[in-house]
Design an enzyme around this catalytic site. Structure first.
Site: not given
Length: 229
Positions: A189, A205
């Site tokens: 992301h 992440c």
């Protein structure tokens, strides 16, 4: 005269040798037949979206949001978007995240890869393996998992989801990683925290500069294989 000069040059070279005769192998001259030389690898490809950093990281309007300019001079050169020779050995279209390098490679046809700098998870929060992108979202909603809310009670206000926007931790885009049809909980992301690129500080992440995740997102089919090593 030219013939004589050439002969004198060869004699001069012979005079530098330890022998008095002209020994081609000793001179280390390449007498390989041209036809037997394998063709060189094609030059690095040209991509209109891989250009000067002041252009790639300029402010832009996207999805109704004004993404701020990134002070790219403060981003280490190796972490800026660029085309490199592919060293992953993976098929074109594969996303390869190299945790130790803090790099993400999108493998291209012809032996190239587009490389982006990334931030990764802290010790104890990292995931590795082979999976695939199940789907993607533009300006995604972020919902902190219950265990994160336990660690940071102030996040309880977002237990129903934080709307997409400039302060959203998922940034401008998110790619959701699934393995064997199950959500791994890990994402690739964007992030408004450009200064975190190259560091290990997320909850697992893989984060990119917002301008870079917008670029990456535009290049994938949302089903690409992912390898995290």
């Amino acid at each position: 005269m030219l013939s004589g000069a050439g002969a004198m040059a060869l004699l001069g070279l012979a005079g530098c040798s330890t022998t008095e005769t002209l020994d081609l192998p000793q001179m280390q001259l390449d007498n390989t037949v041209t036809g037997s030389v394998p063709p060189m690898r094609p030059a690095i490809s040209v991509d209109k979206n891989i250009t000067a950093p002041d252009v790639m990281y300029a402010s832009l309007t996207d999805g109704g949001f004004q993404v701020p300019e990134v002070p790219w001079q403060k981003v280490k050169p190796q972490f800026r978007r660029q085309i490199v020779v592919d060293k992953t050995g993976e098929a074109p279209g594969t996303i390869v995240v190299h945790l130790q390098e803090r790099m993400l490679y999108l493998v291209q046809p012809g032996g190239d890869a587009i490389r982006y700098g990334v931030g990764i998870g802290k010790d104890g929060f990292r995931w590795s393996g082979r999976a695939n992108i199940q789907y993607g979202r533009e300006w995604p909603v972020w919902t902190p998992p219950p265990e994160m809310i336990q660690r940071k009670p102030e996040l309880v206000k977002w237990q129903g989801g934080q709307p997409g926007g400039l302060t959203n931790p998922l940034g401008a885009r998110a790619l959701y990683i699934y393995q064997d049809g199950k959500d791994t909980g890990y994402r690739i992301h964007g992030s408004p925290e450009w200064w975190s690129i190259g560091q290990a500080m997320s909850s697992g992440c893989v984060r990119l500069i917002n301008q870079d995740i917008i670029d990456l997102y535009s290049r994938v089919s949302k089903k690409n294989p992912v390898v995290v090593v």
